[in-house]
Design an enzyme around this catalytic site. Structure first.
Site, mmCIF file in Angstrom:
data_model
loop_
_atom_site.group_PDB
_atom_site.id
_atom_site.type_symbol
_atom_site.label_atom_id
_atom_site.label_comp_id
_atom_site.label_asym_id
_atom_site.label_seq_id
_atom_site.Cartn_x
_atom_site.Cartn_y
_atom_site.Cartn_z
ATOM 1 N N TYR A 1 3.164 -8.746 3.048
ATOM 2 C CA TYR A 1 4.569 -8.290 3.063
ATOM 3 C C TYR A 1 5.347 -9.126 2.060
ATOM 4 O O TYR A 1 5.169 -10.344 1.987
ATOM 5 C CB TYR A 1 5.184 -8.493 4.453
ATOM 6 C CG TYR A 1 5.464 -7.186 5.155
ATOM 7 C CD1 TYR A 1 6.143 -6.164 4.509
ATOM 8 C CD2 TYR A 1 5.056 -6.978 6.468
ATOM 9 C CE1 TYR A 1 6.399 -4.962 5.157
ATOM 10 C CE2 TYR A 1 5.311 -5.778 7.117
ATOM 11 C CZ TYR A 1 5.988 -4.771 6.452
ATOM 12 O OH TYR A 1 6.234 -3.587 7.075
ATOM 13 N N ASP B 1 13.259 11.799 -16.402
ATOM 14 C CA ASP B 1 12.112 11.710 -15.490
ATOM 15 C C ASP B 1 10.891 12.137 -16.297
ATOM 16 O O ASP B 1 10.675 13.324 -16.545
ATOM 17 C CB ASP B 1 12.352 12.655 -14.299
ATOM 18 C CG ASP B 1 11.203 12.654 -13.321
ATOM 19 O OD1 ASP B 1 10.098 12.195 -13.683
ATOM 20 O OD2 ASP B 1 11.388 13.146 -12.189
ATOM 21 N N LYS C 1 0.060 10.293 -12.868
ATOM 22 C CA LYS C 1 -0.197 11.570 -13.553
ATOM 23 C C LYS C 1 -0.892 11.251 -14.881
ATOM 24 O O LYS C 1 -1.983 10.705 -14.857
ATOM 25 C CB LYS C 1 1.108 12.343 -13.715
ATOM 26 C CG LYS C 1 1.740 12.731 -12.365
ATOM 27 C CD LYS C 1 2.925 13.663 -12.522
ATOM 28 C CE LYS C 1 3.472 14.137 -11.198
ATOM 29 N NZ LYS C 1 4.463 13.211 -10.583
ATOM 30 N N GLU D 1 9.098 -8.366 0.953
ATOM 31 C CA GLU D 1 10.442 -7.845 0.670
ATOM 32 C C GLU D 1 11.166 -8.765 -0.311
ATOM 33 O O GLU D 1 11.068 -9.994 -0.208
ATOM 34 C CB GLU D 1 11.277 -7.775 1.949
ATOM 35 C CG GLU D 1 11.013 -6.540 2.778
ATOM 36 C CD GLU D 1 10.011 -6.787 3.868
ATOM 37 O OE1 GLU D 1 9.177 -7.694 3.685
ATOM 38 O OE2 GLU D 1 10.066 -6.089 4.895
ATOM 39 N N THR E 1 6.346 8.583 -12.358
ATOM 40 C CA THR E 1 5.272 8.242 -11.437
ATOM 41 C C THR E 1 4.196 7.546 -12.273
ATOM 42 O O THR E 1 4.209 7.623 -13.504
ATOM 43 C CB THR E 1 4.671 9.500 -10.777
ATOM 44 O OG1 THR E 1 4.408 10.458 -11.803
ATOM 45 C CG2 THR E 1 5.601 10.079 -9.736
ATOM 46 N N ARG F 1 -1.044 5.998 -7.173
ATOM 47 C CA ARG F 1 0.219 6.656 -6.837
ATOM 48 C C ARG F 1 1.299 5.584 -6.785
ATOM 49 O O ARG F 1 1.081 4.498 -6.259
ATOM 50 C CB ARG F 1 0.094 7.385 -5.505
ATOM 51 C CG ARG F 1 -1.068 8.347 -5.477
ATOM 52 C CD ARG F 1 -1.005 9.295 -4.329
ATOM 53 N NE ARG F 1 -0.142 10.397 -4.661
ATOM 54 C CZ ARG F 1 -0.525 11.464 -5.374
ATOM 55 N NH1 ARG F 1 -1.752 11.566 -5.826
ATOM 56 N NH2 ARG F 1 0.324 12.432 -5.641
HETATM 57 N N1 DSN Z 1 4.111 17.267 -7.311
HETATM 58 C C1 DSN Z 1 4.356 16.947 -8.694
HETATM 59 C C2 DSN Z 1 3.804 17.966 -9.599
HETATM 60 O O1 DSN Z 1 2.795 18.570 -9.253
HETATM 61 O O2 DSN Z 1 4.324 18.201 -10.681
HETATM 62 C C3 DSN Z 1 5.775 16.672 -8.974
HETATM 63 O O3 DSN Z 1 6.249 15.728 -8.096
#
Ligand code: DSN
Length: 444
Positions: free
Chosen positions: A46, A199, A228, A48, A225, A234
């Site tokens: 932990y 984004d 991807k 914080e 994120t 993640r």
């Molecule tokens: N779920 C993602 C996507 O597939 O583009 C976006 O958050």
């Protein structure tokens, strides 16, 4: 004692991932190093707070790993500030609202049905509930023409921005196949006096690898994120640019406070460590080759689909993603047939709305696919040709199906469709072909 049920499902998932070809453009295969770090001893801690300013003891190693992750994010994206604690993309975006707006303030973002994201102000999302959201769409004319420069109607976006004077404008999408021209959004945000947040979740790996323009010179805040095209665990990053610091020198502090204690509790330190490893990998020279190959593969795959008679939004792909309208070949709302049949053939993609959607978001008329995961496995142009031709063969098999106009008839119709397609000999044969190709390209 072993939990055999979960272990069995992990085995089945491994088999599914190995034997099929993943084409969902937001998915990827993290390296085995990233996966190992996710299950490291950092999972037990932990912490914080922020490095050197924690609420608990025993954080000397967590501090170092978080600082390393921050420094690598700053270096990779050429920004002066990075927060690496957001649990994922949606909380990262919500933190941006918390840092820049008061509840009830006006914001603007690309509509979900036009390829945006829930957190860019959709009415079902907290971002559309707690803020007054105005959504912009895409052009609907000339969108399948390969010479179309761009799918945004900047005149409309400007009009909306000047009329409603949002505090925050989002640029970024989940289903947009062309390059972003961030400078055009910057001009509009500048005129409206808004914060501009980009984004880049879908294209961050391409930006890191130099295969897509960076928003950094034009926007104030960048979120992404990490799982991807960036190919990490993640998680998410929030970054402030030099331009952002100039607009508001307190932005980093506001964002830190918004993430913790505003929205989150203890950061997931195993995730932070894995993000650090993913950023290390993205800084290496071979990541540039990976990013370039993603785009090359996507361009080729889009061309094969177009030459097979399919309508591709933008007439091409300039990034990692392809958006196909099936409205003409299979009728409105037919994305579900293609998604289900292709899944049975071992090609996983998702149904998606298209900019000139004639049906509904739940039964959209298109499919969205992309090349980041297949490219990670080492697939190149030759495999893209195989994938594209297989998709066309599967779609050809679906021509007799049509989504019933009456809503109450749909579930039963789709069930019957699934039963028929599950035993379709050609689909079963194509599945074997896909499996043969997939197994030649191991996953990390
Ligand atoms: N779920 C993602 C996507 O597939 O583009 C976006 O958050």
């Amino acid at each position: 004692m072993k939990d055999t049920k979960v272990l069995e499902l992990i085995k089945k998932e491994e088999k599914r991932q190995k034997e099929g070809i993943e084409l969902i453009p937001s998915e990827n295969y993290a390296s085995s190093e990233v996966r190992n770090v996710l299950s490291s001893y950092f999972v037990n801690k932990y912490s914080e707070g922020y490095p050197k300013k924690r609420y608990y003891g025993g954080n000397e190693n967590v501090d170092d790993v978080e600082i390393i992750a921050q420094e690598r994010a700053k270096k990779l994206f050429k920004v002066p500030y990075a927060n690496v604690q957001p649990y994922s993309g949606s909380p990262a975006n919500l933190a941006v609202y918390l840092a820049t707006c008061k509840p009830g303030d006006t914001i603007m973002g690309q509509a979900l049905v036009a390829g945006g994201h829930l957190t860019h102000g959709h009415f079902v999302s907290a971002t559309g509930i707690f803020y007054k959201s105005f959504q912009y769409g895409l052009k609907t004319e000339g969108i399948y023409d390969k010479d179309v420069a761009d799918l945004f109607d900047y005149k409309e976006i400007r009009k909306l921005a000047l009329e409603h004077k949002p505090k925050l404008i989002w640029v970024g999408a989940t289903a947009y196949p062309l390059k972003f021209h961030y400078e055009k959004f910057a001009e509009i945000a500048g005129e409206a006096g808004a914060y501009l947040a980009s984004d880049i979740a879908h294209v961050s790996g391409l930006i890191a690898g130099g295969a897509h323009p960076s928003p950094v010179p034009y926007v104030h805040i960048v979120t992404t994120t990490t799982h991807k095209t960036l190919r990490g665990p993640r998680g998410a990053l929030i970054m402030v640019t030099e331009k952002g610091l100039k607009k508001d020198s307190e932005l980093p502090d506001k964002i830190n406070k918004a993430v913790f204690p505003g929205l989150q509790g203890g950061p997931h330190d195993n995730q932070t460590a894995a993000i650090a490893v993913a950023l290390f990998e993205a800084i290496q020279p071979n990541f540039k080759r990976y990013a370039a190959q993603i785009v090359k593969n996507s361009e080729v795959l889009a061309k094969i689909l177009v030459s097979g008679g399919l309508l591709v939004v933008g007439g091409r792909s300039e990034n990692h993603l392809i958006l196909v309208s099936l409205a003409k070949v299979l009728g409105p709302g037919s994305g579900i047939f293609a998604q289900k049949a292709l899944d049975l053939a071992g090609l996983t993609l998702n149904k998606n709305t298209v900019p000139d959607e004639p049906a509904s978001p739940f039964y959209p008329s298109g499919v969205r696919l992309g090349t980041p995961a297949a490219t990670t496995r080492g697939m190149k142009e030759k495999e893209m040709k195989f994938i594209g031709e297989t998709i066309i063969k599967v779609i050809d098999l679906l021509k007799k199906y049509r989504l019933p106009a009456k809503k109450e008839e749909r579930a039963a119709y789709i069930k019957r469709f699934e039963e028929e397609i599950k035993v379709n000999k050609e689909i079963l044969r194509l599945k074997q072909e896909v499996k043969k190709v997939a197994l030649r390209f191991p996953i990390p």
